[in-house]
Motif scaffolding. Structure first.
Motif: not given
Length: 298
Positions: A158, A188, A214, A216, A271
């Motif tokens: 991540h 992400d 993710h 976002k 997220e």
């Protein structure tokens, strides 16, 4: 666009209760959180600090709501702690997730991280590893990745604001320096956009290594304020740096198209940490679910 048999939608509890800023959402219960996730139309979740730690107890809450565990954050300190200590913690984390039926372990290297420092400017205070530290990190990750594969699980890295793996160049280097059979990417969108990278370009470059996503969004105006006022990551969170897909400034349509064309299988997980007193978690979960249905066809 996506095969609904191969791609599942989840949402993280951080919109209800923030692990790094416990006062944000302290009033929201675990039961409320997972019930609202299910009502909003999601099939999975990650693990928050209010979740039961016993797998059987956690399953007893999730299964009636049609939810499963997709992943849980693991903080590694490969650059600052003895490897053996990190390995012990990793195995315990892996085994918990395995008991929950998860296939993904989302790891963030927290050695030298400034993401949790309340007053350190996120754009000025970041640490950069030297060659020796970088070798220590990649060698440790390969070992942990092998431990994940023992359980037929995937170790995903991540990239994150304030950590030693933040930028596209650092992500590129990490993936080039680790075993592609052992180390994968937790992609992400928000963290790449936050640090000024093009999320779509990075995705296209590493799409074969992506095992978890993710979703976002970011508010560019807040990011600029964080830069101008030399604010910390957590100060930015309080101001609303992040939000759910469709509510910020990232165009997700080409990102969804690239993932679908690549044959991506696994979780797409919303997220977006915000102050739940300002951004009602259930309302924003619905907003995200409707946007994904409209733009991704699932």
């Amino acid at each position: 666009m996506f095969d609904p048999q191969k791609v599942k939608l989840g949402i993280a509890p951080i919109g209800w209760t923030n692990d790094d800023l416990p006062d944000l959402g302290s009033e929201n219960t675990f039961e409320q959180c997972i019930s609202e996730m299910a009502l909003a139309g999601f099939a999975g979740t990650e693990v928050g600090n209010k979740y039961p730690k016993d797998p059987q107890v956690l399953k007893s809450y999730l299964e009636p709501r049609g939810l499963s565990i997709a992943n849980a954050w693991f903080s590694s300190f490969l650059t600052t702690k003895p490897y053996e200590e990190v390995e012990r913690e990793f195995i315990a984390h892996r085994d918990f997730l395995h008991a929950m039926g998860a296939k993904i372990i989302g790891l963030s290297e927290q050695g030298h991280s400034i993401q949790g420092q309340q007053d350190t400017p996120i754009f000025e205070g970041k640490y950069t590893l030297n060659d020796q530290e970088w070798a220590r990190l990649t060698e440790g990750l390969n070992k942990l990745g092998s431990l994940a594969r023992e359980k037929d699980m995937y170790l995903t890295i991540h990239h994150h604001m304030g950590t030693v793996v933040q930028t596209a160049a650092e992500t590129d280097s990490l993936l080039q320096s680790t075993d592609p059979e052992l180390i994968f990417l937790l992609y992400d969108t928000g963290h790449f956009a936050y640090c000024g990278e093009d999320p779509l370009a990075v995705l296209k470059r590493h799409i074969g290594r992506v095992k978890h996503v993710h979703l976002k969004d970011v508010r560019a105006q807040v990011v600029e304020r964080v830069k101008d006022e030399k604010l910390s990551f957590l100060q930015g969170v309080r101001l609303g740096t992040f939000t759910v897909p469709g509510d910020g400034d990232i165009d997700f349509a080409p990102i969804f198209a690239a993932l679908a064309q690549s044959g991506y299988t696994g979780w797409l997980l919303v997220e977006a940490e915000q102050d739940p007193a300002v951004a009602n978690p259930f309302e924003y979960a619905l907003k995200a679910r409707n946007y994904i249905r409209d733009k991704a066809g699932i």
